[in-house]
Design an enzyme around this catalytic site. Structure first.
Site, PDB file in Angstrom:
ATOM      1  N   GLY A  57      80.038  60.260  59.502  1.00 24.82           N
ATOM      2  CA  GLY A  57      80.349  58.703  59.604  1.00 24.82           C
ATOM      3  C   GLY A  57      79.905  58.340  60.726  1.00 24.82           C
ATOM      4  O   GLY A  57      79.509  58.947  61.805  1.00 24.82           O
ATOM      5  N   CYS A  58      80.063  57.042  60.947  1.00 20.30           N
ATOM      6  CA  CYS A  58      79.565  56.373  62.295  1.00 20.30           C
ATOM      7  C   CYS A  58      80.716  56.887  63.429  1.00 20.30           C
ATOM      8  O   CYS A  58      80.364  57.068  64.707  1.00 20.30           O
ATOM      9  CB  CYS A  58      79.169  55.113  62.161  1.00 20.30           C
ATOM     10  SG  CYS A  58      80.477  53.707  62.781  1.00 20.30           S
TER      11      CYS A  58
END
Ligand SMILES: Cc1ncc(COP(=O)(O)O)c(C=O)c1O
Lengths: 405, 139
Positions: free
Chosen positions: B50-51
């Site tokens: 994910g970021c």
């Protein structure tokens, strides 16, 4: 003294709730909220003065042009530039830096050197790396110490006969460090090296006087100083703006165009190709007037109080780690609690109505230097209060328990 | 238990928690308990990024059933991954491919399904199904 009730009433969003909790907005370093007068200025612009500028003989076009140019003058006065043609409107800090990297970069040759610092935002790193790829310039970096203060004694060693520019942030967005920018500029000028200052995090929070600093280029974003997104400023000394070539080509920036040759318009229009954001510029000017009415020094002092109070309160947590402990700091705190991942802490704070930023804050080299993946960052504005900090501290306490730390 | 029975069990477990923080406490506890991926398996092929969070998922086929294990560097993404993995483990690749994962939405975590969300939950679900697809084409 600030009349906080009045001020908070000027910012409608501050009375919003999230997940049923009153919003505590501590993400001001990312973007600031807008006072009613700024939004009204935008509305008024579209409803009463909307016509393309600089080319029209008709009434509305002239009104719009005058408003746009008056805004330029407002910006000039705010940062104390010598004349309004040294103020170029851009989309923001990022575009302004790219403009300088591109146009100033045209004057450079392979082997020329540019000095950056280890605490730059990616937007003051990547444009120079792109220039390095195009031109073969060399990038050097001023490191910082454990507290997050630049090691300026290394600057003299980094400077060489090939150094063509120093690009340095005024206030570091990931650490809060206020750099001694005037001293850096003085040192650079002693070697006849110009300096670009990234003022994205300074202009909204501390007094900036580009003449006093003697900055060669100074850039900032409107949206971080209570103005809309999409408008920003490049200040450049006239001699530099005359010397460097245009950035983009198009309408507005020309004097005469034939297919053989085009001559360019005078400053600042040479750097403003295409229809500028003439509504945004007036809203920016309105935001600056709002800040002036309160007084930037009053704002700086109050935000410093918030910083000191929040730092004291956070220091009570035994497992807190501050990232950035410079002696001169602006109103933001980057921190970690125990081994709680910033994303986890940010998510729980969010559920408690508190908006903070988590992650690397577009400054990965800073995170690498501290050996962390990211931090939680609380950043303040003059509309924040000590009561909000108390809510924030209670929320951190709660989160700490949830993660069993 | 079928996949849906397991989903329903999670839903009823969360039903009693009306406070957001209690729900998150439940997820965090599951995340803390789930540290099932061995260091040697923490390779890019098993990483769902994910970021801001990293989740590793590994899968093996035992007697025709898929067994998943998940671990994250964050407790919240890790907790969500643990629930996904619990729901789908022990089922055949075909059952997993056919499964409709409704529990995430029903326990009020719908916002985590947004593609812009930092924890990459959608990518996690896709990756988990891709493992099953790979196994089903081998079978
Ligand atoms: C120090 C600094 N420089 C540059 C930027 C980029 O500003 P913008 O995205 O408005 O162009 C930011 C904003 O995050 C910043 O904090």
């Amino acid at each position: 003294m600030l009349d906080l009730n009045q001020i908070r009433a000027d910012f409608p969003i501050l009375s919003e709730t999230v997940y049923g909790k009153p919003l505590v907005y501590f993400d001001n370093a990312a973007t600031t909220q807008k006072p009613r007068c700024v939004v009204q200025k935008i509305e008024e612009g579209y409803y009463k003065r909307n016509a393309n500028i600089h080319r029209g003989v008709h009434f509305l076009s002239q009104e719009a042009t005058e408003a746009h140019e008056a805004s330029r003058e407002e910006v000039r006065a705010f940062i104390n530039a010598k004349c309004a043609n040294e103020i170029v409107f851009t989309r923001g800090t990022t575009e302004a830096i790219n403009l300088v990297a591109s146009s100033f970069g045209e004057l450079l040759q392979a082997g020329d050197e540019i000095i950056l610092t280890q605490m730059e935002h990616h937007s003051n790193i990547v444009p120079w790396q792109l220039l390095r790829a195009r031109r073969g310039v060399v990038l050097k970096v001023i490191p910082f110490n454990k507290k997050g203060e630049l090691k300026l004694d290394e600057l003299e060693n980094l400077i060489s006969s090939k150094t063509k520019l120093i690009a340095c942030t005024h206030v570091a967005n990931s650490l809060g460090t206020i750099n001694p920018i005037k001293e850096i500029i003085r040192q650079a000028h002693a070697h006849s090296i110009p300096v670009l200052v990234d003022g994205a995090q300074s202009v909204p929070h501390i007094k900036v006087d580009v003449l006093d600093l003697d900055a060669d280029f100074f850039v900032f974003s409107g949206h971080k100083i209570y103005a809309p997104t999409g408008i920003g400023v490049l200040y450049g000394k006239e001699e530099w703006l005359e010397k460097i070539p245009p950035y983009q080509g198009g309408g507005e920036m020309i004097d005469k165009v034939t297919f053989d040759q085009t001559t360019f318009a005078a400053l600042p229009f040479k750097f403003e190709a295409g229809t500028p954001d003439f509504i945004g510029s007036t809203a920016l000017a309105e935001a600056l007037r709002y800040v002036n009415a309160i007084g930037i020094e009053t704002i700086a002092a109050y935000e410093h109080d918030l910083l000191v109070y929040a730092t004291e309160q956070l220091s009570r947590f035994d497992n807190i780690r501050f990232i950035g402990e410079a002696n001169h700091k602006s109103g933001l705190i980057s921190f970690l609690i125990g081994t709680i991942h910033p994303y986890d802490l940010g998510t729980v704070l969010d559920k408690l109505g508190i908006a903070v930023r988590t992650g690397h804050h577009c400054a990965q080299p800073v995170m690498q230097a501290f050996g962390v993946e990211g931090t939680v960052r609380a950043s303040f504005a003059f509309y924040n209060t000590k009561e909000e900090i108390d809510i924030f501290i209670a929320a951190v306490e709660r989160a700490k328990k949830m993660f069993k730390q | 238990m079928t996949i849906n029975e397991k989903q329903d069990e999670i839903i009823s477990e969360f039903e009693f928690l009306d406070d957001w923080l209690d729900k998150y406490q439940q997820i965090i506890d599951k995340g803390m308990a789930s540290k099932g991926v061995e260091p040697k398996d923490k390779v890019p092929e098993n990483l769902i990024e994910g970021c801001q969070s990293k989740v590793w998922v590994v899968a093996e086929l035992i007697d025709g059933k898929v067994n998943y294990r998940a671990e994250s560097n964050t407790d919240i993404a890790g907790g969500i991954a643990a629930m996904l993995v619990d729901v789908l483990s022990g089922h055949t690749p075909q059952e997993i491919l056919d499964a409709e994962l409704y529990f995430v939405e029903r326990i009020g975590l719908k916002e985590h399904l947004s593609p812009t969300r930092a924890n990459g939950m959608l990518a996690m679900m896709k990756q988990i199904k891709l493992f099953a697809l790979a196994f089903s084409s081998k079978a």
